[in-house]
Design a protein around this motif. Structure first.
Motif, PDB file in Angstrom:
ATOM      1  N   ASP A 185      -7.474 -10.727   1.102  1.00 57.61           N
ATOM      2  CA  ASP A 185      -6.176 -10.154   1.486  1.00 57.61           C
ATOM      3  C   ASP A 185      -5.016 -10.866   0.797  1.00 57.61           C
ATOM      4  OD1 ASP A 185      -7.063  -8.061   2.921  1.00 57.61           O
ATOM      5  OD2 ASP A 185      -6.754  -8.947   4.903  1.00 57.61           O
TER       6      ASP A 185
ATOM      7  N   LYS B 225      -4.863  -9.051  -2.271  1.00 54.55           N
ATOM      8  CA  LYS B 225      -4.474  -7.656  -2.044  1.00 54.55           C
ATOM      9  C   LYS B 225      -2.991  -7.528  -1.715  1.00 54.55           C
ATOM     10  CE  LYS B 225      -7.264  -4.776   0.201  1.00 54.55           C
ATOM     11  NZ  LYS B 225      -8.200  -4.413   1.300  1.00 54.55           N
ATOM     12  N   ILE B 226      -2.467  -8.489  -0.968  1.00 58.54           N
ATOM     13  CA  ILE B 226      -1.031  -8.445  -0.641  1.00 58.54           C
ATOM     14  C   ILE B 226      -0.218  -8.424  -1.927  1.00 58.54           C
ATOM     15  CG2 ILE B 226       0.867  -9.899   0.193  1.00 58.54           C
ATOM     16  CD1 ILE B 226      -0.906 -10.575   2.596  1.00 58.54           C
TER      17      ILE B 226
ATOM     18  N   ASP C 173      -0.694  -5.046  -3.503  1.00 61.03           N
ATOM     19  CA  ASP C 173      -0.095  -4.009  -2.676  1.00 61.03           C
ATOM     20  C   ASP C 173       1.329  -3.704  -3.050  1.00 61.03           C
ATOM     21  OD1 ASP C 173      -2.152  -3.389  -1.092  1.00 61.03           O
ATOM     22  OD2 ASP C 173      -1.588  -4.676   0.574  1.00 61.03           O
ATOM     23  N   HIS C 174       2.084  -4.773  -3.278  1.00 67.84           N
ATOM     24  CA  HIS C 174       3.508  -4.533  -3.432  1.00 67.84           C
ATOM     25  C   HIS C 174       3.880  -4.091  -4.834  1.00 67.84           C
ATOM     26  CE1 HIS C 174       4.538  -5.189   0.677  1.00 67.84           C
ATOM     27  NE2 HIS C 174       3.388  -5.799   0.676  1.00 67.84           N
ATOM     28  N   GLN C 175       2.870  -3.832  -5.627  1.00 67.60           N
ATOM     29  CA  GLN C 175       3.101  -3.146  -6.891  1.00 67.60           C
ATOM     30  C   GLN C 175       2.775  -1.664  -6.715  1.00 67.60           C
ATOM     31  OE1 GLN C 175       4.276  -5.498  -8.728  1.00 67.60           O
ATOM     32  NE2 GLN C 175       3.537  -6.904  -7.179  1.00 67.60           N
ATOM     33  N   MET C 176       2.317  -1.286  -5.510  1.00 69.52           N
ATOM     34  CA  MET C 176       1.827   0.077  -5.311  1.00 69.52           C
ATOM     35  C   MET C 176       2.939   1.096  -5.359  1.00 69.52           C
ATOM     36  SD  MET C 176      -1.382   0.138  -2.782  1.00 69.52           S
ATOM     37  CE  MET C 176      -0.485   0.548  -1.344  1.00 69.52           C
TER      38      MET C 176
ATOM     39  N   THR D  70       2.656   4.060  -3.582  1.00 68.28           N
ATOM     40  CA  THR D  70       2.733   4.864  -2.359  1.00 68.28           C
ATOM     41  C   THR D  70       3.918   4.464  -1.504  1.00 68.28           C
ATOM     42  OG1 THR D  70       1.148   3.338  -1.447  1.00 68.28           O
ATOM     43  CG2 THR D  70       0.345   5.522  -2.022  1.00 68.28           C
ATOM     44  N   SER D  71       4.495   5.435  -0.860  1.00 69.91           N
ATOM     45  CA  SER D  71       5.696   5.199  -0.066  1.00 69.91           C
ATOM     46  C   SER D  71       5.303   4.707   1.307  1.00 69.91           C
ATOM     47  CB  SER D  71       6.479   6.483   0.052  1.00 69.91           C
ATOM     48  OG  SER D  71       5.718   7.394   0.797  1.00 69.91           O
ATOM     49  N   LEU D  72       6.335   4.291   2.025  1.00 66.40           N
ATOM     50  CA  LEU D  72       6.175   3.852   3.407  1.00 66.40           C
ATOM     51  C   LEU D  72       5.484   4.939   4.229  1.00 66.40           C
ATOM     52  CD1 LEU D  72       7.231   1.617   5.425  1.00 66.40           C
ATOM     53  CD2 LEU D  72       9.044   3.214   5.926  1.00 66.40           C
TER      54      LEU D  72
ATOM     55  N   SER E 236       1.783   5.416   3.497  1.00 68.65           N
ATOM     56  CA  SER E 236       0.906   4.352   3.962  1.00 68.65           C
ATOM     57  C   SER E 236       0.853   4.324   5.483  1.00 68.65           C
ATOM     58  CB  SER E 236       1.321   2.996   3.391  1.00 68.65           C
ATOM     59  OG  SER E 236       2.335   2.414   4.142  1.00 68.65           O
ATOM     60  N   MET E 237       1.928   4.763   6.141  1.00 66.15           N
ATOM     61  CA  MET E 237       1.903   4.791   7.603  1.00 66.15           C
ATOM     62  C   MET E 237       0.995   5.901   8.108  1.00 66.15           C
ATOM     63  SD  MET E 237       5.513   3.995   9.241  1.00 66.15           S
ATOM     64  CE  MET E 237       5.826   2.365   9.846  1.00 66.15           C
TER      65      MET E 237
ATOM     66  N   ARG F  69      -1.268   7.343   6.226  1.00 64.56           N
ATOM     67  CA  ARG F  69      -2.556   7.314   5.533  1.00 64.56           C
ATOM     68  C   ARG F  69      -2.887   8.641   4.859  1.00 64.56           C
ATOM     69  NH1 ARG F  69      -5.814   2.459   7.512  1.00 64.56           N
ATOM     70  NH2 ARG F  69      -3.955   1.221   7.400  1.00 64.56           N
TER      71      ARG F  69
ATOM     72  N   PHE G  89      -2.882   7.433  -0.427  1.00 58.43           N
ATOM     73  CA  PHE G  89      -2.952   6.073   0.065  1.00 58.43           C
ATOM     74  C   PHE G  89      -4.382   5.535   0.005  1.00 58.43           C
ATOM     75  CE2 PHE G  89      -4.054   3.436   3.716  1.00 58.43           C
ATOM     76  CZ  PHE G  89      -3.272   2.325   3.454  1.00 58.43           C
TER      77      PHE G  89
ATOM     78  N   GLU H 120      -5.701   2.416  -2.058  1.00 56.72           N
ATOM     79  CA  GLU H 120      -6.272   1.312  -1.278  1.00 56.72           C
ATOM     80  C   GLU H 120      -7.633   0.925  -1.848  1.00 56.72           C
ATOM     81  OE1 GLU H 120      -4.678  -0.102   1.187  1.00 56.72           O
ATOM     82  OE2 GLU H 120      -6.252  -1.345   2.055  1.00 56.72           O
TER      83      GLU H 120
END
Lengths: 294, 255
Positions: B98, B101-102, B105-108, B110-112, B115-116, B118, B122, B126
């Motif tokens: 993780d 992955k963190i 992740d923040h290069q991803m 997908t929008s908020l 991801s909320m 799914r 996403f 993932e």
């Protein structure tokens, strides 16, 4: 049977404490601030729900939709208080933000007293379904809803924190925000999100609270907020499952004390439990024993 | 060779104290540059300036020809500047996998919302992140530890994980702050190979702060020496370590 009945009452009250305690613990976890204004968010949530009910009735919509209005309003209020009051103080001593939080708390209380007058207002009945009877046990629909929905919310939150990238970002920021920033995490957004979730949960708690104690007044958040804070400390502040457990334990203790010892001593016993737990586990039930650095 | 990072006349003062002044540096693709100097010379301050943690009070920084002045650290990460820390700053309570992955992740994209809720995009992303993270861990021989909490790894592995995590942000420039601190002779050698390897494999420019002269002269193609916030020498390793100014700074005056 009487005992189980009391435990169920305790779980109902405890779920409310737990939802509020989550807000304290998440904010503490991420910016190490004890947000004393958090209790007032419950009060705001209750008033907003109350106001929206009359609009919903006018528009012919079901009144339970007031939950969403209150959640959205409180989430935005949470983000705004952080943005306006706490963010400018992020690098100042912790006491400064603590005092500011107390200030915000008074500000909200008095603002809502001015808007809605100091007279307590009745909250309309949201659940009209008959209680469920199991043997000699009677479970009111509102108790059942409170417990079940709270548990669902807590599970979803736990999954979110563990699995979702935004949840992971929250954990990363709470561990080391400098390093998190250098991993590309926008800490301001992450902190805003934390406040939004915490305040949204407080709004949900406000509505559950009003389902069993249907009176809304401007001081209602103080004691409830304080108890929830105790629950957060009891469970281990900054630890999310701790807030849930702390809330439930506190609720059950309070309800059993009321039933078997004395109604008037209930608060004394709850706070007494806190003292005893902290003597033996200073970091709280689920808290990590952090070694004092010399 | 294209210039990636360019600092010109960079300086910062804290109150009346000039911590760094007149700092010039040019990094090109595949460069491996060492930044050395006695304690308190301002090396870490330079890193903090380049990563946006401090805002310079004078001078300019350009990344691929565009000014990056006034940008926040998380924004600079997205533009391609990554770093590790002198004292390891992993997310100790989070698993090794993780941690990486963190950073991914923040290069991803997908929008908020996606991801909320799914959404399909996403899940796809993932999945690909999981694969990429494991591949990266394999490069560092860390994949067998993937479910350990990062804080439970042996020290040397934590250092490696910190480099892996920084690489996960897909940098163009990697800043390593004392990567060999606390490592023994064998570990240092292994680290030198790793650093060379990542430079070649990921095609990035590396700037490293180090006290271990063996490591610096062993792998750096160019060395910049700082003393009291000013550059006192810059050039090839052999030139620099024979430079009388540098010898004086490190060993003191003859008299």
């Amino acid at each position: 049977m009487e005992f189980i009945q009391q435990v169920i009452n305790g779980l109902q009250l405890g779920s409310i404490y737990a939802l509020v305690a989550l807000g304290y613990t998440m904010v503490y976890g991420i910016i190490k601030l004890i947000n004393f204004a958090h209790g007032e968010i419950i009060m705001v949530g209750a008033y907003i729900a109350l106001t929206s009910v009359s609009f919903l009735v006018q528009m012919g919509l079901p009144i339970w939709l007031c939950v969403f209005v209150a959640v959205v309003f409180c989430a935005i209020l949470g983000i705004l208080t952080e943005r306006i009051a706490y963010r400018p103080l992020r690098n100042s001593p912790r006491l400064t933000s603590l005092i500011t939080a107390i200030g915000i708390s008074f500000l909200l209380q008095n603002a809502f007293m001015l808007i809605y007058s100091p007279t307590p207002k009745p909250f309309p009945k949201m659940v009209t379904a008959a209680p469920i009877t199991v043997g000699s046990l009677q479970i009111s629909m509102s108790a059942l809803l409170t417990i079940v929905i709270s548990i669902v919310i807590m599970l979803v939150l736990q999954i979110f924190i563990q699995k979702n990238r935004l949840g992971k970002a929250m954990r990363a920021v709470s561990e080391d925000y400098g390093a998190a920033q250098l991993m590309g995490i926008n800490i301001n957004h992450t902190i805003s999100l934390t406040f939004a979730i915490g305040s949204g949960l407080a709004a949900v708690a406000a509505i559950f609270y009003c389902m069993s104690y249907p009176l809304v007044e401007y001081t209602m958040g103080t004691m409830l907020g304080l108890k929830a804070f105790v629950a957060a400390v009891l469970g281990g502040i900054g630890v999310i499952p701790g807030a849930m457990i702390g809330g439930l334990v506190l609720g059950i203790v309070e309800s059993l004390t009321k039933a078997y010892i004395s109604t008037q001593l209930a608060d004394a016993v709850t706070f007494g439990v806190l003292i005893v737990v902290l003597i033996f586990r200073p970091a709280g039930i689920m808290g990590k024993n952090t070694k004092e650095k010399v | 060779m294209t210039t990636i990072l360019k600092a010109s006349d960079l300086g910062i003062s804290f109150g009346g104290l000039k911590a760094v002044s007149g700092f010039n540096l040019t990094l090109e693709t595949n460069d491996l540059v060492g930044l050395i100097g006695p304690n308190g010379a301002g090396k870490t301050t330079v890193f903090n300036l380049l990563t946006g943690v401090y805002q310079p009070t004078e001078g300019a920084i350009e990344l691929e020809g565009h000014s990056i002045m006034g940008k926040t650290p998380h924004h600079l990460v997205k533009l391609g500047i990554a770093r590790t820390f002198q004292n390891i700053r992993l997310f100790k309570e989070i698993t090794v996998l993780d941690n990486v992955k963190i950073a991914f992740d923040h290069q991803m994209k997908t929008s908020l919302l996606s991801s909320m809720f799914r959404l399909p995009g996403f899940w796809k992303e993932e999945k690909s992140i999981e694969t990429k993270a494991i591949e990266l861990l394999k490069v560092f021989n860390l994949e067998k530890y993937r479910y350990y909490s990062a804080g439970n790894l042996p020290y040397g592995q934590q250092r490696k994980l910190e480099i892996a995590r920084a690489l996960a942000t897909d940098p163009k420039v990697l800043l390593l702050d004392e990567p060999a601190a606390g490592m023994n002779h064998t570990e240092t050698h292994e680290l030198m190979d790793t650093i060379r390897f990542i430079r070649d494999r990921f095609n990035i420019a590396i700037l490293l702060i180090e006290h271990d002269m063996q490591l610096v002269t062993g792998i750096c193609e160019k060395i910049t020496v700082l003393d009291y916030g000013k550059i006192i020498a810059h050039g090839l390793p052999q030139e620099v370590i024979n430079n009388p100014n540098v010898i004086r700074v490190y060993l003191g005056d003859d008299d």
